[in-house]
Design a protein around this motif. Structure first.
Motif, short mmCIF file in Angstrom:
data_model
loop_
_atom_site.label_atom_id
_atom_site.label_comp_id
_atom_site.label_asym_id
_atom_site.label_seq_id
_atom_site.Cartn_x
_atom_site.Cartn_y
_atom_site.Cartn_z
N SER A 180 0.82 -1.21 0.00
CA SER A 180 0.00 0.00 0.00
C SER A 180 0.85 1.26 0.00
CB SER A 180 -0.92 0.02 1.23
OG SER A 180 -0.16 0.20 2.41
N ASP A 181 0.22 2.38 -0.37
CA ASP A 181 0.90 3.67 -0.31
C ASP A 181 1.31 4.00 1.12
OD1 ASP A 181 0.61 3.97 -3.02
OD2 ASP A 181 -1.12 5.32 -2.90
N ALA A 182 0.46 3.65 2.07
CA ALA A 182 0.78 3.91 3.48
C ALA A 182 2.03 3.15 3.90
CB ALA A 182 -0.40 3.50 4.37
N ILE B 151 -3.95 14.05 -2.17
CA ILE B 151 -5.25 13.42 -2.14
C ILE B 151 -5.16 11.96 -2.59
CG2 ILE B 151 -5.79 14.23 -4.49
CD1 ILE B 151 -8.72 14.44 -3.60
N THR B 152 -5.85 11.09 -1.87
CA THR B 152 -5.86 9.67 -2.20
C THR B 152 -7.04 9.36 -3.12
OG1 THR B 152 -7.23 9.08 -0.30
CG2 THR B 152 -4.83 9.12 0.03
N ASP B 153 -7.03 8.16 -3.69
CA ASP B 153 -8.12 7.78 -4.60
C ASP B 153 -9.44 7.64 -3.85
OD1 ASP B 153 -8.95 7.14 -7.28
OD2 ASP B 153 -9.22 5.08 -6.61
N ILE B 154 -9.37 7.29 -2.57
CA ILE B 154 -10.60 7.19 -1.77
C ILE B 154 -11.30 8.54 -1.71
CG2 ILE B 154 -11.49 6.81 0.56
CD1 ILE B 154 -9.32 4.71 0.95
N GLU B 155 -10.51 9.60 -1.52
CA GLU B 155 -11.09 10.95 -1.48
C GLU B 155 -11.62 11.36 -2.85
OE1 GLU B 155 -8.43 13.66 1.14
OE2 GLU B 155 -7.20 11.94 0.54
N ALA B 156 -10.85 11.04 -3.90
CA ALA B 156 -11.27 11.39 -5.26
C ALA B 156 -12.56 10.68 -5.63
CB ALA B 156 -10.16 11.04 -6.25
#
Length: 231
Positions: free
Chosen positions: A13-15, A59-64
């Motif tokens: 993951s990115d995290a 911004i992450t994809d979840i936010e987008a």
């Protein structure tokens, strides 16, 4: 030439990329004296750390997706309002002409609930034009200028939401591509530096050698030591 699709070099993951990057930087600062002869300076480590922090704050994809979903919901709600307004007009037209009359068919509202966004928008505008044309004969059945004006307003609002959604989809695609490229760049530099760490400690210190291992895997099963990506 069309730009090729950007793929992530790392499988976690990115995290995990962020936390792993900061962890390895801490080890490299601890072992700075061993890295300096190879040109890995404090300034380079600070530059990598800055890149990781910037990446972490984007911004992450979840936010987008959430932003896109919100606009989609607004668009769909506006479409429902537009359909209701069109049906309100068509009820007057049916009362006057019936459903098999050429005038009724001129409005072109068949299968209204199944129309795509673009078709619904065109239908709404057509209903206003044809409704205005036959307004003198439909006034007695309750059709008013206000009804047609309301449809025009709904069409304009609906069109703006359609465009807004397209923009949000485009913004998401751009943001995701930028994020993947940024993550890949961080991963590439991180692997280059940690590969150097593995080389330094391979024959002299097992504990420090292990500090520089990166497992390019989603979970702990069958870990794979990451190798330097090709450039």
């Amino acid at each position: 030439m069309k730009k090729p699709l950007v793929s992530r070099l790392y499988k976690f993951s990115d995290a995990t990329l962020v936390t792993t990057g900061k962890e390895k930087i801490a080890f490299m600062r601890r072992d700075a004296a061993a890295f300096t002869p190879f040109g890995i300076s404090a300034a380079l480590l600070s530059s990598l750390e800055t890149a990781i922090n910037t990446f972490s704050n984007t911004i992450t994809d979840i936010e987008a997706v959430s932003n896109q979903t919100g606009v989609t919901a607004s668009k769909d709600a506006k479409a429902d309002q537009l359909r209701v307004a069109i049906r309100t007009v068509m009820a007057r037209v049916e009362l006057k002409y019936g459903t098999s009359n050429a005038v009724y068919r001129k409005f072109g509202t068949e299968a209204l609930s199944q129309q795509s966004d673009s078709d619904l928008l065109i239908t709404g505008k057509r209903v206003v034009r044809v409704g205005t044309e036959f307004l003198p004969t439909l006034t007695a059945n309750g059709l008013t200028v206000a009804m047609l004006t309301a449809i025009t307003t709904l069409c304009n609002e609906f069109e703006n939401l359609i465009i807004d959604l397209k923009i949000k989809i485009g913004e998401r695609d751009i943001a995701q591509e930028d994020r993947v490229e940024a993550g890949n760049n961080i991963y590439h530099i991180l692997v280059k530096y940690t590969t150097m760490g593995l080389s330094i400690w391979e024959t002299s210190d097992v504990a420090k050698y292990n500090d520089y291992v990166i497992y390019n895997t989603i979970n702990s099963e069958a870990p794979e030591v990451a190798t330097l990506p090709a450039v």
